[in-house]
Design an enzyme around this catalytic site. Structure first.
Site, PDB file in Angstrom:
ATOM      1  N   LEU A  26       0.831  -1.201   0.000  1.00  0.00           N
ATOM      2  CA  LEU A  26       0.000   0.000   0.000  1.00  0.00           C
ATOM      3  C   LEU A  26       0.866   1.251   0.000  1.00  0.00           C
ATOM      4  CD1 LEU A  26      -2.890   1.223   0.347  1.00  0.00           C
ATOM      5  CD2 LEU A  26      -2.510   1.078   2.826  1.00  0.00           C
TER       6      LEU A  26
ATOM      7  N   ALA B 246      10.131   0.978   6.490  1.00  0.00           N
ATOM      8  CA  ALA B 246       9.051  -0.011   6.551  1.00  0.00           C
ATOM      9  C   ALA B 246       8.248  -0.014   5.263  1.00  0.00           C
ATOM     10  CB  ALA B 246       8.142   0.273   7.742  1.00  0.00           C
ATOM     11  N   GLN B 247       7.481  -1.065   5.109  1.00  0.00           N
ATOM     12  CA  GLN B 247       6.548  -1.192   3.997  1.00  0.00           C
ATOM     13  C   GLN B 247       5.195  -1.604   4.564  1.00  0.00           C
ATOM     14  OE1 GLN B 247       8.064  -2.431   0.135  1.00  0.00           O
ATOM     15  NE2 GLN B 247       6.665  -4.189   0.210  1.00  0.00           N
ATOM     16  N   VAL B 248       4.113  -1.114   3.948  1.00  0.00           N
ATOM     17  CA  VAL B 248       2.774  -1.312   4.482  1.00  0.00           C
ATOM     18  C   VAL B 248       1.948  -2.150   3.515  1.00  0.00           C
ATOM     19  CG1 VAL B 248       0.659  -0.155   5.257  1.00  0.00           C
ATOM     20  CG2 VAL B 248       2.895   0.875   5.736  1.00  0.00           C
TER      21      VAL B 248
ATOM     22  N   ASP C 298       5.127  15.169  14.592  1.00  0.00           N
ATOM     23  CA  ASP C 298       5.263  15.429  13.156  1.00  0.00           C
ATOM     24  C   ASP C 298       3.884  15.445  12.496  1.00  0.00           C
ATOM     25  OD1 ASP C 298       6.488  15.879  10.725  1.00  0.00           O
ATOM     26  OD2 ASP C 298       6.896  13.761  10.334  1.00  0.00           O
TER      27      ASP C 298
END
Length: 497
Positions: free
Chosen positions: A124, A130-132, A281
């Protein structure tokens, strides 16, 4: 020197990569300024901030985070550097899921295709850490899996060792660099990076912020599914919303930009001034608008904390500007710069200048921009935790102004004052104070018998005073009564604790 050789030898391959990137982007001028032994280069100085930003992005998440922390140091860096560092983003190409499968199966104890009712191997979103991926729980709830990239943590740890050693050398070699306190800056960087590497920390941050807004249904923090979550894998509810990019998209979805702007300001001020814990943030990618004029908070790996004392100082800063009170403002600026060796006259001059230019209505971005310029010119400094607060407030101010151009943060500050007062009157605010007092009184109470015996013994051996100055014989009885009253207070404090 020995420590430098050890670090350089251990992480020599990463050190070579860093040197190659620095050379590719022509950063010899910058490393020479830092006292790290590089040579000056013939390059356009105006391009140095941009080239530095590109180099940090090329070096990956540790260096991106370093730049993002430096972006909060407007008291030290000029506006062109701050503007470039504010553009830093952590991105990376997507990985085939097969490259992540071993890490996911280790975290879950089984393949994701059996752990979940459905799992999408197509990413996604992707970033450098990281990867989602999307999935569906067995009960039908939509979730996302945030998967740490393979081998990223050892690389971050190597970067931190090299940066720490470079900071130590630079602090020793360059008076200009010492103003940045690079060793302390790297400690902050290391804490932030190691927290972000551990996804359980982000999960705990989400749980804490959700608890802070338990009574506000318009604020959504995705639920964490702890049965699947580990340091390398975070599983949380999927939130489908609209990014805060402009009023037209919100209106098309039936969302009122003015209501969202007011709610966003209230949320950030409550985090900072009431709860003392805030999203550090809050850029547009980390905030989503939902139906019913609600806001979702995402990406909670970086959370700032504000102590009660700092909250009081920030409120005093705002009040000094609103009242046009240079004496109060000078007191606050002097407190922030304690130990920096700034002359009192410079503090008073800075306060007079800020009051003259900004007393009255609050235009936050203009105030902070001018405040940081004054600090750079005079040598005044601001505590790092407050810099993060100002940075978060400026960021949300810009986000909200984009969806509501005439948005006024000062109105939100006035609304927040009532919630601050209510929070100070609540049991949650006072109970820790009472418990601490009870603890201290109980500790003193442990010594009460010994102190009483010493006092009585002292009274018994005290020589008689001349008649003209003979004390009242009731004196010892009053002392004993006072001790008994104190013992009663200690007993009551024990019951409260």
């Amino acid at each position: 020197m020995l420590q430098t050789l050890i670090v350089a030898g251990r992480d020599r391959h990463r050190l070579q990569e860093i040197a190659q990137v620095a050379g590719r982007f022509g950063l010899g001028v910058l490393t020479a300024r830092l006292g790290l032994g590089s040579t000056e280069e013939d390059a356009d100085p105006a391009e140095l901030p941009r080239r530095t930003r590109l180099a940090l992005e090329a070096l990956g998440p540790t260096f991106v985070k370093l730049g993002q922390i430096l972006a909060t140091r407007g008291d030290l860096l000029p506006p062109d550097w701050i503007a470039e560092f504010e553009r830093l983003h952590s991105s990376a190409p997507t990985l085939p899921f097969d490259d992540l499968r071993d890490a996911v199966e280790t975290a879950l104890g089984e393949p994701p295709e059996t752990a979940f009712a459905s799992f999408d191997p197509n990413p996604l979103a992707a970033a450098s850490m990281a990867q989602v991926h999307r999935a569906t729980l067995q009960d039908g709830r939509a979730v996302v899996l945030k998967i740490r990239r393979p081998h990223i943590r050892p690389r971050i740890e190597a970067d931190l060792r090299l940066i720490a050693q470079g900071a130590l050398l630079a602090e020793r070699a360059s008076a200009e660099t010492r103003r940045f306190q690079p060793v302390a800056l790297v400690r902050k960087l290391a804490g932030a990076m190691l927290d972000e590497c551990d996804f359980t920390q982000e999960g705990r941050n989400a749980d804490r912020l959700r608890a802070d807004f338990i009574g506000e249904p318009r604020v959504v923090v995705p639920a964490i599914h702890w049965q699947f979550t580990s340091d390398a894998l975070l599983v949380m509810d999927y939130v489908d919303g609209i990014r805060l990019t402009g009023p037209a998209a919100l209106q098309a979805a039936g969302i009122d930009p003015a209501v969202i702007a007011a709610l966003g300001a209230d949320v950030v001020l409550d985090m900072v001034l009431v709860h003392g814990r805030f999203h550090a943030d809050p850029h547009p990618g980390n905030l989503l608008c939902l139906s019913g004029n609600r806001i979702a908070l995402l990406d909670l790996g970086m959370i700032g904390h504000v102590s009660p004392r700092r909250r009081e100082e920030f409120i005093g800063f705002v009040q000094a500007l609103q009242r046009g009170d240079p004496a109060l403002l000078a007191d606050i600026l002097g407190t922030w710069s304690a130990g920096a060796g700034v002359a009192p006259e410079a503090v008073r001059t800075a306060a007079d200048r800020l009051i003259a230019r900004h007393g009255g209505p609050l235009v936050l971005r203009a105030i902070v921009t001018d405040l940081l310029a004054v600090m750079r010119e005079t040598g005044l400094v601001m505590p790092g935790d407050l810099l993060l607060v100002f940075k978060a407030l400026i960021t949300i101010d810009g986000v909200l102004a984009a969806i509501q151009p005439d948005f006024d943060l000062s109105a939100a500050l006035r609304r927040a004052s009532l919630r601050i007062v209510r929070s100070r009157l609540s049991a949650d605010h006072w109970m820790p104070v009472v418990q601490e007092m009870a603890w201290e009184l109980g500790r003193i109470g442990d010594d009460a018998p010994r102190l009483l015996r010493l006092l009585v013994r002292r009274l018994e051996v005290e020589p008689a005073a001349p008649a003209a100055v003979q004390p009242d014989r009731a004196g010892p009885r009053w002392i004993a009564a006072a001790i008994l009253a104190g013992a009663a207070m200690i007993a009551a404090a024990g019951l409260l604790g």
